[in-house]
Design an enzyme around this catalytic site. Structure first.
Site, mmCIF file in Angstrom:
data_model
loop_
_atom_site.group_PDB
_atom_site.id
_atom_site.type_symbol
_atom_site.label_atom_id
_atom_site.label_comp_id
_atom_site.label_asym_id
_atom_site.label_seq_id
_atom_site.Cartn_x
_atom_site.Cartn_y
_atom_site.Cartn_z
ATOM 1 N N SER A 1 0.825 -1.206 0.000
ATOM 2 C CA SER A 1 0.000 0.000 0.000
ATOM 3 C C SER A 1 0.862 1.261 0.000
ATOM 4 C CB SER A 1 -0.959 -0.053 1.203
ATOM 5 O OG SER A 1 -2.019 0.852 1.066
ATOM 6 N N HIS B 1 -7.458 -5.686 -0.421
ATOM 7 C CA HIS B 1 -6.230 -4.887 -0.438
ATOM 8 C C HIS B 1 -5.085 -5.525 0.335
ATOM 9 C CE1 HIS B 1 -3.998 -1.229 -1.113
ATOM 10 N NE2 HIS B 1 -3.886 -0.956 0.184
ATOM 11 N N ASP C 1 -10.025 -4.480 -5.512
ATOM 12 C CA ASP C 1 -9.327 -3.743 -4.460
ATOM 13 C C ASP C 1 -9.898 -2.332 -4.388
ATOM 14 O OD1 ASP C 1 -7.575 -2.369 -2.814
ATOM 15 O OD2 ASP C 1 -5.775 -3.258 -3.681
#
Length: 264
Positions: A95, A245, A217
């Site tokens: 991320s 995610h 996602d």
């Protein structure tokens, strides 16, 4: 305090193996890699750590000025690698940490040999022709909710991030991780994360790069993964069957296999 203690750095695996540094995302800690990182210990030197302000890092080391941008976190990554005398590092960032890896590689170009970006998003806010996944109003509401009710925000956001409604234990783990984060630090880290714009940094990446894109996602939609791939010269885009995610939690075997295939 040394960077090793400050960031709760843990080293395992093969002493003479190519180093792999795993970096967690917003609201998480190094435990999020527990199902993936051990799979590389047989032939890699595995390095795990907590960003300052997260997990069991030294909270007293949190500096709102230093960590007011992603560059402060990237500087910590470089410091950890240098303290451990690493080279040819494979940086695996989930991320927002994927962008920290981009910044760290630009800051210390001789240190890193490859980047693995798990669910990267260089700009969360839609901007003209660019699709980031969120409108400005979405982000404003997200940050306002976090400001007013940290625990409520955690409970509401975790299932969106995890994206596996049939596996409530995963959502519960992420909720608990969010809730353990210091609320004041979480507020600032959220702003640094969701208001960042690192699109201009992508074309400067000069090391082999893997972009891991999950199915469905909500935080890093497929259009974003495709954009990152197109902007980083020579990068590899791998689409995972894993949904949500956090494939390192929901589909660790698939995630590990994709990274191994990339590293060859």
């Amino acid at each position: 305090m040394s960077v090793i203690a400050r960031n709760r750095v843990r080293v395992s695996g093969a002493d003479d193996g190519r180093p792999m540094v795993f970096a967690h995302g917003f609201g998480c800690d190094q435990e999020m890699w527990r199902l993936v990182a051990p799979g590389f210990e047989v032939d890699h030197r595995v390095v795990l750590f907590d960003h300052v302000g997260s997990g069991r890092s030294d909270l007293s080391a949190y500096d709102p000025v230093k960590y007011g941008t992603l560059d402060g976190y990237a500087a910590d990554v470089v410091e950890i690698c240098r303290e451990l005398a690493l080279d040819d590092v494979v940086f695996v960032g989930h991320s927002v940490s994927a962008m920290m890896g981009v910044l760290a590689a630009a800051c210390a170009p001789g240190l890193f040999g490859a980047l693995v970006m798990v669910g990267p998003n260089p700009r969360y806010v839609d901007d003209g022709d660019y699709t980031g996944g969120f409108s400005r109003e979405d982000i404003a509401a997200l940050l306002e909710s976090l400001d007013s009710n940290h625990l409520g925000w955690s409970a509401a956001m975790a299932p969106v991030v995890m994206g596996n409604p049939d596996r409530p234990e995963l959502t519960a783990e992420l909720t608990n991780s969010f809730c353990r984060t210091d609320p004041d630090i979480a507020r600032q880290f959220a702003r640094v994360t969701f208001l960042s714009d690192n699109r201009a940094d992508l074309p400067g990446v000069r090391v082999p790069t893997l972009v891991l894109q999950c199915t469905a996602d909500a935080i890093a939609p497929e259009a974003v993964g495709r954009y990152v791939h197109e902007q980083i010269p020579g990068s590899v885009l791998t689409r995972l069957a894993a949904t949500g995610h956090c494939p390192h939690l929901s589909a660790p075997e698939e995630t590990t296999a994709a990274i191994r295939a990339f590293l060859g």
